[in-house]
Design an enzyme around this catalytic site. Sequence first.
Site, PDB file in Angstrom:
ATOM      1  N   LYS A 153       0.842  -1.191   0.000  1.00  0.00           N
ATOM      2  CA  LYS A 153       0.000   0.000   0.000  1.00  0.00           C
ATOM      3  C   LYS A 153       0.883   1.249   0.000  1.00  0.00           C
ATOM      4  O   LYS A 153       2.057   1.182   0.312  1.00  0.00           O
ATOM      5  CB  LYS A 153      -0.904   0.018   1.238  1.00  0.00           C
ATOM      6  CG  LYS A 153      -1.986  -1.049   1.162  1.00  0.00           C
ATOM      7  CD  LYS A 153      -3.008  -0.938   2.290  1.00  0.00           C
ATOM      8  CE  LYS A 153      -3.536   0.410   2.538  1.00  0.00           C
ATOM      9  NZ  LYS A 153      -4.117   1.075   1.361  1.00  0.00           N
TER      10      LYS A 153
ATOM     11  N   GLU B  75      -2.633   4.918   7.165  1.00  0.00           N
ATOM     12  CA  GLU B  75      -3.397   3.702   6.826  1.00  0.00           C
ATOM     13  C   GLU B  75      -2.978   2.544   7.731  1.00  0.00           C
ATOM     14  O   GLU B  75      -3.820   1.815   8.258  1.00  0.00           O
ATOM     15  CB  GLU B  75      -3.170   3.336   5.351  1.00  0.00           C
ATOM     16  CG  GLU B  75      -3.799   4.340   4.405  1.00  0.00           C
ATOM     17  CD  GLU B  75      -3.486   4.106   2.934  1.00  0.00           C
ATOM     18  OE1 GLU B  75      -4.224   4.621   2.100  1.00  0.00           O
ATOM     19  OE2 GLU B  75      -2.497   3.418   2.616  1.00  0.00           O
TER      20      GLU B  75
HETATM   21  C1  5RP Z   1      -3.123   4.876  -0.784  1.00  0.00           C
HETATM   22  C2  5RP Z   1      -3.281   3.428  -1.011  1.00  0.00           C
HETATM   23  C3  5RP Z   1      -4.387   2.978  -1.920  1.00  0.00           C
HETATM   24  O1  5RP Z   1      -5.213   2.131  -1.215  1.00  0.00           O
HETATM   25  C4  5RP Z   1      -3.792   2.260  -3.101  1.00  0.00           C
HETATM   26  O2  5RP Z   1      -2.887   3.123  -3.754  1.00  0.00           O
HETATM   27  C5  5RP Z   1      -4.890   1.825  -4.086  1.00  0.00           C
HETATM   28  O3  5RP Z   1      -5.455   2.920  -4.697  1.00  0.00           O
HETATM   29  P1  5RP Z   1      -6.658   2.810  -5.731  1.00  0.00           P
HETATM   30  O4  5RP Z   1      -7.867   2.377  -4.958  1.00  0.00           O
HETATM   31  O5  5RP Z   1      -6.782   4.208  -6.285  1.00  0.00           O
HETATM   32  O6  5RP Z   1      -6.277   1.809  -6.787  1.00  0.00           O
HETATM   33  O7  5RP Z   1      -2.568   2.617  -0.482  1.00  0.00           O
HETATM   34  O8  5RP Z   1      -1.991   5.186  -0.010  1.00  0.00           O
END
Ligand code: 5RP
Length: 223
Positions: A92, A101
């Site tokens: 992530k 997160e």
């Molecule tokens: C943000 C994250 C997001 O969950 C990850 O990048 C996925 O993003 P998306 O739902 O736009 O594909 O970790 O820090």
Amino acid sequence: MDQKAFKKEAAKAALAYVPKGCVLGVGTGSTTMYFIQGLKKGWVRGAVPSSKETERALRKKGIRVLDLNQAKKVSLYVDGADEVDPKLMLIKGGGGALTREKIIATAAKKFICIVDESKLVKRLGKFPVPLEVVPMARNQVAREIRKRGGRPVWRKNFITDNGGDILDVHGWKVANPIKKENELERIPGVICAGVFGKRRADLLLVGTPQGVEQFISVTGIRW
Ligand code: 5RP
């Protein structure tokens, strides 16, 4: 249907798992934004956002925003991911919100991850591993990463909500996510590694052309 539609389907499916009156943790990214769009005002007691972007979206929906310090317990955390392996361990941080997160996911009793099927991998590492670092330690951390066979790329013109820098590390095959996470988070200057091995998802909802598929990890929690 395209990737966007599969993300929407996974996000929609997660809404059914949100208990009325709970304190909800909310992730960051486009899939999570679809989830927020579906949340009904008054359904949750409050929501703890993992980024300023998510906080704005929640407020726009009329959902009460809580600081993690105010929230006694977070019942459920819902978030997307950049990669998911068969054990529901994740990469992530594509959106740069990895530290908050990880904090909220760890505080939460349950973690539901919502993705489209392009995020599924046998082994983590095709997506570069994001690291949030203290800005004055950026080059020092980058040297440590190169010693470990990674190719760090500074995400220029990007500052996290915590005032940190991001290094995206290319070239690693993450065979043992927990070991990698521990190793990275021991480097002085690293605030957080975008490998979620110790706090993996408990339930994965995947949008696919056949519908939303569900995968439960072996964390032993009751659904
Ligand atoms: C943000 C994250 C997001 O969950 C990850 O990048 C996925 O993003 P998306 O739902 O736009 O594909 O970790 O820090």
